[in-house]
Design an enzyme around this catalytic site. Structure first.
Site, PDB file in Angstrom:
ATOM      1  N   ALA A 161       0.799  -1.229   0.000  1.00  0.00           N
ATOM      2  CA  ALA A 161       0.000   0.000   0.000  1.00  0.00           C
ATOM      3  C   ALA A 161       0.840   1.293   0.000  1.00  0.00           C
ATOM      4  O   ALA A 161       0.677   2.133  -0.891  1.00  0.00           O
ATOM      5  CB  ALA A 161      -0.983  -0.042   1.164  1.00  0.00           C
ATOM      6  N   ASP A 205      -4.097  -2.450   3.981  1.00  0.00           N
ATOM      7  CA  ASP A 205      -4.322  -1.602   2.797  1.00  0.00           C
ATOM      8  C   ASP A 205      -5.345  -0.512   3.026  1.00  0.00           C
ATOM      9  O   ASP A 205      -5.331   0.517   2.345  1.00  0.00           O
ATOM     10  CB  ASP A 205      -4.745  -2.466   1.614  1.00  0.00           C
TER      11      ASP A 205
HETATM   12  O1  MRU Z   1      -1.265  -7.171  -3.367  1.00  0.00           O
HETATM   13  P1  MRU Z   1      -0.164  -6.556  -2.561  1.00  0.00           P
HETATM   14  O2  MRU Z   1       1.090  -7.345  -2.596  1.00  0.00           O
HETATM   15  O3  MRU Z   1       0.045  -5.104  -2.890  1.00  0.00           O
HETATM   16  O4  MRU Z   1      -0.724  -6.608  -1.059  1.00  0.00           O
HETATM   17  C1  MRU Z   1       0.055  -6.033  -0.051  1.00  0.00           C
HETATM   18  C2  MRU Z   1      -0.474  -6.232   1.300  1.00  0.00           C
HETATM   19  O5  MRU Z   1      -1.517  -6.794   1.507  1.00  0.00           O
HETATM   20  C3  MRU Z   1       0.323  -5.589   2.401  1.00  0.00           C
HETATM   21  O6  MRU Z   1       0.194  -6.311   3.594  1.00  0.00           O
HETATM   22  C4  MRU Z   1      -0.194  -4.158   2.627  1.00  0.00           C
HETATM   23  O7  MRU Z   1      -0.230  -3.457   1.440  1.00  0.00           O
HETATM   24  C5  MRU Z   1       0.622  -3.420   3.621  1.00  0.00           C
HETATM   25  S1  MRU Z   1       2.199  -2.956   3.002  1.00  0.00           S
HETATM   26  C6  MRU Z   1       3.003  -2.105   4.207  1.00  0.00           C
END
Ligand code: MRU
Length: 344
Positions: free
Chosen positions: A49, A235
């Site tokens: 995110a 997110d």
């Molecule tokens: O699909 P992604 O790899 O972008 O998903 C990421 C996550 O779910 C993370 O845990 C979240 O973005 C937090 S990142 C600090």
């Protein structure tokens, strides 16, 4: 630690590490066009995110610089913003960073050079803030941990998902630097394996005692008494504390409740969406069948015609979350009050 997102020195490109190639290859991509940038977010070459927010801010700046002098500058900027924003719906950091960029541009007036200067400053500020924010989250995280603890983490909320330290992994890295001996269990995180490919890599590179498990082994390691806390990123957090994170996170939270293990969520305040009342209002991205069918397998695993459902995130209800840790402090239930007290 790798520098995962940066502006090229001549400010005509955004340079990223292609996260789809890690850990096998450390490949840098130099992105100059809107289509390449959009594709990088959609295909998860850049992901996590906070990282997609930072990336999108740099991208908008680079693209703004190339808006033809004769074009309607603000109209084009808004179109570019919408183009980038339409890539992934769940992480609020993407729209948060893009909104910040647009609002700075508007405030800078009508002189093109002045607006570009303001945009250039703002994207760098967004990244620098993220570094400071993650550091502060890490300090708070450490107050929740003792030496020799076993921590289970899901997906990747490390430096690659932010710009340094990470959110859920920040406290682990900081503790490690200060001599704590943590044992970290990373769930693989089907179907795209962010845990296996990225979290295991980041932790092991730094020398943290890391064990990779398949997602369906979480209950077993918890029942064996190996896990003292679960640390996950997120997110989007709704005003009531419901939290969207990578698909499978809520499954870990349910297990943690069963085994009476604290379940902590880590995020910058830019991930709080106080306009979103509860998890029911969070849009969950659905991704392609191919990721489940083939993904990181060498060949297609399931029957070609089998129906696939591939939601990329799920919502952990607030009642399963022990605390939400931000740069401004640790929020505990009732989240309606504690989140309001620390949000920007
Ligand atoms: O699909 P992604 O790899 O972008 O998903 C990421 C996550 O779910 C993370 O845990 C979240 O973005 C937090 S990142 C600090």
């Amino acid at each position: 630690m790798l520098d995962n997102i940066r502006l090229s020195t001549d400010e005509t490109a955004v340079v990223i590490i292609d996260q789809t190639k890690l850990p096998g290859k450390t490949e840098y991509l130099r992105l100059t066009t809107a289509a390449q940038m959009r594709e990088a977010i959609i295909t998860l070459q850049v992901r996590g995110a906070p990282a997609i927010g930072i990336f999108a801010a740099y991208a908008l700046y680079v693209l703004a610089r190339s808006i033809p002098k004769k074009a309607d500058f603000f109209g084009t900027l808004k179109e570019l913003k919408n183009y980038l924003n339409g890539t992934r719906p769940t992480a609020v950091n993407l729209s948060y960073a893009l909104e910040r960029m647009l609002s700075v541009a508007k405030k800078a007036g009508s002189n093109r050079e002045k607006v570009l200067r303001a945009l250039g400053e703002e994207c760098k500020r967004i990244q620098n803030e993220d570094i400071a924010v993650c550091r502060s989250i890490a300090e708070y995280a450490l107050t929740l941990l003792k030496d020799d603890r076993g921590i289970l983490t899901y997906c990747n909320a490390g430096p690659l998902a932010t710009s340094r330290y990470g959110t859920a992994l920040g406290g682990i890295f900081l503790g490690f630097e200060r001599g704590y001996k943590f044992s970290v269990y990373c769930c693989e995180t089907r179907p795209l394996m962010q845990g296996a490919r990225l979290t295991a890599y980041e932790l092991a590179e730094e020398g943290v005692n890391t064990t990779l498990i398949c997602d369906n082994m979480a209950s077993r390691v918890m029942s064996e008494g190996k896990i003292h806390a679960c640390f996950v990123g997120c997110d989007r957090v709704a005003a009531n504390g419901d939290t969207a994170n990578k698909i499978g996170t809520s499954m870990v939270a349910v297990l943690a409740k069963h085994y009476k293990i604290p379940f902590y969520v880590f995020c910058p305040t830019s991930t709080l969406d106080m306009k979103c009342k509860s998890g029911r209002d969070i849009v969950i991205e659905t991704r392609s069948d191919e990721e489940v069918h083939t993904g990181y397998f060498r060949e297609r695993l399931a029957p070609r015609d089998v129906k696939i459902y591939n939601p990329a995130f799920d919502v952990t209800p607030a009642n399963l979350i022990t605390a939400i840790v931000t740069e401004n402090g640790i929020c505990r239930p009732p989240y309606e009050d504690s989140l309001k007290a620390i949000s920007r």
